[in-house]
Design an enzyme around this catalytic site. Structure first.
Site, PDB file in Angstrom:
ATOM      1  N   ALA A  14      14.187  -2.206  -2.274  1.00 26.72           N
ATOM      2  CA  ALA A  14      15.091  -2.000  -2.930  1.00 26.72           C
ATOM      3  C   ALA A  14      15.533  -3.662  -3.810  1.00 26.72           C
ATOM      4  CB  ALA A  14      16.188  -1.297  -1.967  1.00 26.72           C
ATOM      5  N   VAL A  64       6.642  -3.811   4.774  1.00 29.74           N
ATOM      6  CA  VAL A  64       7.019  -2.458   5.667  1.00 29.74           C
ATOM      7  C   VAL A  64       5.350  -1.913   6.108  1.00 29.74           C
ATOM      8  CG1 VAL A  64       8.520  -1.298   3.877  1.00 29.74           C
ATOM      9  CG2 VAL A  64       5.679  -0.528   3.009  1.00 29.74           C
ATOM     10  N   ASN A  90      10.544   4.145  -0.209  1.00 29.73           N
ATOM     11  CA  ASN A  90      10.614   3.609  -1.667  1.00 29.73           C
ATOM     12  C   ASN A  90       9.625   2.614  -1.829  1.00 29.73           C
ATOM     13  OD1 ASN A  90      11.972   3.563  -4.258  1.00 29.73           O
ATOM     14  ND2 ASN A  90      11.916   1.935  -3.097  1.00 29.73           N
ATOM     15  N   SER A 142       4.785  10.485  -5.282  1.00 27.39           N
ATOM     16  CA  SER A 142       4.834  10.918  -6.950  1.00 27.39           C
ATOM     17  C   SER A 142       4.272  12.017  -7.854  1.00 27.39           C
ATOM     18  CB  SER A 142       3.811   9.724  -7.347  1.00 27.39           C
ATOM     19  OG  SER A 142       3.477   9.387  -8.328  1.00 27.39           O
ATOM     20  N   TYR A 154      -4.227   5.460  -5.310  1.00 28.82           N
ATOM     21  CA  TYR A 154      -2.673   6.120  -5.201  1.00 28.82           C
ATOM     22  C   TYR A 154      -2.242   7.286  -4.970  1.00 28.82           C
ATOM     23  CZ  TYR A 154       1.944   5.631  -7.611  1.00 28.82           C
ATOM     24  OH  TYR A 154       3.605   5.749  -7.551  1.00 28.82           O
ATOM     25  N   ALA A 157      -2.836   8.137  -1.214  1.00 31.34           N
ATOM     26  CA  ALA A 157      -1.225   7.110  -0.709  1.00 31.34           C
ATOM     27  C   ALA A 157      -0.543   8.586  -0.066  1.00 31.34           C
ATOM     28  CB  ALA A 157      -1.167   6.786  -0.623  1.00 31.34           C
ATOM     29  N   LYS A 158       0.064   9.321  -1.615  1.00 33.95           N
ATOM     30  CA  LYS A 158       1.343   9.533  -1.806  1.00 33.95           C
ATOM     31  C   LYS A 158       0.576  11.737  -1.224  1.00 33.95           C
ATOM     32  CE  LYS A 158       3.235   6.802  -3.661  1.00 33.95           C
ATOM     33  NZ  LYS A 158       4.728   5.885  -3.297  1.00 33.95           N
TER      34      LYS A 158
END
Ligand code: NAI
Length: 246
Positions: A14, A64, A90, A142, A154, A157-158
């Site tokens: 964030a 994270v 996020n 995504s 990516y 993972a998404k």
């Protein structure tokens, strides 16, 4: 009117971009927001911005990808505020390259943050939310989860985030915990500002609404899913992309 007064929310990543927009939106609707980021300076900036606008927030630095840090921030939140109502996963990174050129390191780093990081945060959160029989989790996937050239790590993972979201929704539905995923399309943040001009133009040409999204466009959807007005919505994967994926 969405009202998140007395809600306690954690938003990861964030410090800037979409996560900053999400944290600011939730705070503007009354939530107390734990602004989490691996970068302490930007996390504090988001907190200051929220406070200047009359909201309440605190920074909590957390990578994270590190399971212990993720467990700590959830435990800190529950011990200091008595509960965790909303978790927005996020935080994310990209390390784009064609598959045949992708290094093991680039694969692993994206997995560590974009899918393992979501698990690390959800695991302690759902223990608490199950016991309370209340909670809202929104995971940022995504549009790329469907596959995108140069994004094998990516996209994998998404796509994992979608599977994790749907499984958690099935497991937690009877405990009154909803779990949904958002698939942003092409959103104007530092992550996308890094692409070359010709790629930017190509992406915009694929969007029926003819523009990149803003962090607020995504934050509006998340505030709805985090609210009582979305009580009966779970396991959904919602595109916020101006029609980029139809
Ligand atoms: P960004 O790069 O502008 O911001 C990401 C934030 O996450 C940064 O503040 C960064 O410090 C933080 N972060 C990175 N690694 C972290 C870690 N290990 N632990 C905690 N925080 C960490 O990215 P943007 O564009 O705001 O993206 C946010 C999310 O939305 C990501 O999950 C991204 O994959 C996803 N997304 C973005 C799209 C876009 O068009 N910008 C499209 C689809 C999905």
């Amino acid at each position: 009117m969405i009202d998140l007064t007395h809600k306690i929310a954690i938003v990861t990543g964030a410090g800037r971009g979409m996560g900053k927009g999400i944290a600011e939106k939730l705070a503007s609707l009354g939530a107390h927001v734990i602004v989490s980021d691996v970068d302490e300076t930007t996390a504090n900036q988001t907190v200051n911005h929220i406070k200047e606008k009359g909201g309440t927030a605190e920074a909590n630095v957390c990578n994270v990808a590190d399971k212990e840090q993720a467990e700590r921030i959830v435990a800190d939140t529950i011990s200091q505020h008595g509960k965790l109502d909303i978790l927005v996963n996020n935080a994310g990174i990209n390390r784009d390259n064609l598959l045949h050129k992708m290094s093991e390191q680039d694969w692993q780093q994206v997995m560590d943050v974009n899918i393992n990081g979501v698990f690390h945060m959800m695991h302690p959160a759902v223990v608490h939310m199950r016991d309370r029989q209340e909670g809202r989790i929104v995971n940022i996937s995504s549009a790329s989860w469907l596959g995108n050239v140069g994004q094998a790590n990516y996209a994998a993972a998404k796509a994992g985030v979608v599977g994790l979201t749907k499984t958690a929704a099935r497991e937690l539905g009877r405990r009154n915990v909803t779990v949904n995923a958002i698939c942003p399309g092409f959103i104007d943040t530092d992550m996308t500002r890094g692409v070359p001009d010709n790629v930017w133009d190509l992406m915009i040409s694929k969007i029926p609404m003819g523009r990149a999204g803003s962090p607020e466009d995504v934050a509006n959807c998340i505030s709805f899913l985090s609210s009582d007005q979305a009580n009966y919505i779970t396991g959904e994967v919602i595109n916020v992309g101006g029609g980029m994926v139809l």
